[in-house]
Write a protein that holds these residues in place. Structure first.
Motif, mmCIF file in Angstrom:
data_model
loop_
_atom_site.group_PDB
_atom_site.id
_atom_site.type_symbol
_atom_site.label_atom_id
_atom_site.label_comp_id
_atom_site.label_asym_id
_atom_site.label_seq_id
_atom_site.Cartn_x
_atom_site.Cartn_y
_atom_site.Cartn_z
ATOM 1 N N VAL A 144 10.537 14.235 -10.141
ATOM 2 C CA VAL A 144 12.068 13.396 -10.852
ATOM 3 C C VAL A 144 12.835 14.626 -11.281
ATOM 4 N N GLU A 145 14.128 14.847 -10.896
ATOM 5 C CA GLU A 145 14.829 15.798 -11.543
ATOM 6 C C GLU A 145 14.300 17.000 -11.723
ATOM 7 N N LYS A 146 13.650 17.518 -10.281
ATOM 8 C CA LYS A 146 12.890 18.925 -10.144
ATOM 9 C C LYS A 146 11.890 18.949 -11.239
ATOM 10 N N THR A 147 11.528 17.927 -11.790
ATOM 11 C CA THR A 147 10.114 18.112 -12.523
ATOM 12 C C THR A 147 9.002 17.216 -12.043
ATOM 13 N N VAL A 148 7.620 17.592 -11.876
ATOM 14 C CA VAL A 148 6.703 17.027 -11.354
ATOM 15 C C VAL A 148 6.093 15.775 -12.546
ATOM 16 N N MET A 149 6.099 14.788 -12.420
ATOM 17 C CA MET A 149 5.714 13.786 -13.438
ATOM 18 C C MET A 149 4.619 12.863 -12.565
ATOM 19 N N VAL A 150 3.647 12.295 -13.606
ATOM 20 C CA VAL A 150 3.053 11.286 -13.066
ATOM 21 C C VAL A 150 3.560 9.820 -13.571
ATOM 22 N N LEU A 151 3.647 9.048 -12.491
ATOM 23 C CA LEU A 151 4.282 7.717 -12.792
ATOM 24 C C LEU A 151 3.316 6.527 -12.526
ATOM 25 N N LYS A 152 3.253 5.606 -13.219
ATOM 26 C CA LYS A 152 2.420 4.340 -13.106
ATOM 27 C C LYS A 152 3.088 3.359 -11.886
ATOM 28 N N THR A 153 1.955 2.974 -11.049
ATOM 29 C CA THR A 153 2.503 2.398 -9.890
ATOM 30 C C THR A 153 3.137 1.101 -10.163
ATOM 31 N N GLU A 154 2.653 0.521 -11.553
ATOM 32 C CA GLU A 154 3.339 -0.979 -11.802
ATOM 33 C C GLU A 154 4.836 -0.956 -11.983
ATOM 34 N N PHE A 155 5.763 0.319 -12.210
ATOM 35 C CA PHE A 155 6.910 0.350 -12.320
ATOM 36 C C PHE A 155 7.582 0.990 -10.911
ATOM 37 N N LEU A 156 6.937 0.880 -9.901
ATOM 38 C CA LEU A 156 7.301 1.371 -8.387
ATOM 39 C C LEU A 156 7.485 0.447 -7.324
ATOM 40 N N LYS A 157 8.346 0.790 -6.740
ATOM 41 C CA LYS A 157 8.478 -0.242 -5.314
ATOM 42 C C LYS A 157 8.728 0.746 -4.227
ATOM 43 N N LYS A 158 7.860 0.294 -3.014
ATOM 44 C CA LYS A 158 7.822 1.174 -1.884
ATOM 45 C C LYS A 158 9.225 1.084 -1.154
ATOM 46 N N LEU B 94 0.756 -1.145 0.070
ATOM 47 C CA LEU B 94 0.210 0.019 -0.169
ATOM 48 C C LEU B 94 0.945 1.289 -0.019
ATOM 49 N N LEU B 95 0.473 2.410 -0.907
ATOM 50 C CA LEU B 95 1.172 3.414 -0.917
ATOM 51 C C LEU B 95 0.331 4.678 -0.390
ATOM 52 N N ASN B 96 0.901 5.535 0.332
ATOM 53 C CA ASN B 96 0.259 6.726 0.939
ATOM 54 C C ASN B 96 1.096 7.902 0.738
ATOM 55 N N GLU B 97 0.154 9.005 0.890
ATOM 56 C CA GLU B 97 0.775 10.287 0.433
ATOM 57 C C GLU B 97 2.206 10.449 1.469
ATOM 58 N N GLY B 98 3.327 11.064 0.612
ATOM 59 C CA GLY B 98 4.335 11.439 1.364
ATOM 60 C C GLY B 98 5.430 10.334 1.527
ATOM 61 N N ASP B 99 4.944 9.076 1.003
ATOM 62 C CA ASP B 99 5.861 7.984 0.637
ATOM 63 C C ASP B 99 7.114 8.076 -0.149
ATOM 64 N N SER B 100 8.202 7.389 0.241
ATOM 65 C CA SER B 100 9.236 7.309 -1.058
ATOM 66 C C SER B 100 9.021 6.018 -1.707
ATOM 67 N N VAL B 101 9.315 6.182 -3.145
ATOM 68 C CA VAL B 101 9.400 4.955 -4.011
ATOM 69 C C VAL B 101 10.560 4.864 -4.784
ATOM 70 N N THR B 102 10.885 3.723 -5.371
ATOM 71 C CA THR B 102 12.218 3.229 -6.415
ATOM 72 C C THR B 102 11.445 2.926 -7.561
ATOM 73 N N VAL B 103 12.203 3.490 -8.680
ATOM 74 C CA VAL B 103 11.804 2.950 -10.170
ATOM 75 C C VAL B 103 12.348 1.666 -10.143
ATOM 76 N N ILE B 104 11.712 0.662 -10.693
ATOM 77 C CA ILE B 104 12.101 -0.662 -10.880
ATOM 78 C C ILE B 104 12.810 -0.961 -12.405
ATOM 79 N N LYS B 105 12.261 -0.147 -13.098
ATOM 80 C CA LYS B 105 12.663 -0.136 -14.658
ATOM 81 C C LYS B 105 12.597 1.063 -15.336
#
Length: 69
Positions: free
Chosen positions: A54-68, A10-21
């Motif tokens: 991401v690098e000072k730019t706000v982006m929308v990322l798909k959760t299928e490529f992220l890991k908490k 489960l992801l919550n506001e303010g969490d940190s995630v890592t890109v897996i791909k």
């Protein structure tokens, strides 16, 4: 609405995630590298997407490529 990462955690506001791909950025020649950390995420209205800086730019990322972290 439950927003979950690629492992089902489960992801919550303010969490940190890592890109897996490596992800290509739409409309740009840049790439978000695997292992990039996105801190202080914001949830969107979509359970499959989050917003993060991401690098000072706000982006929308798909959760299928992220890991908490």
């Amino acid at each position: 609405m439950d927003v979950k990462d690629s492992n089902g955690t489960l992801l919550n506001e303010g969490d940190s995630v890592t890109v897996i791909k490596d992800l290509k950025v739409k409309g740009s020649s840049s790439v978000i590298k695997r292992g990039t950390v996105v801190k202080n995420i914001r949830l969107t209205g979509d359970a499959k997407e989050i917003e993060g800086k991401v690098e000072k730019t706000v982006m929308v990322l798909k959760t299928e490529f992220l890991k908490k972290q």
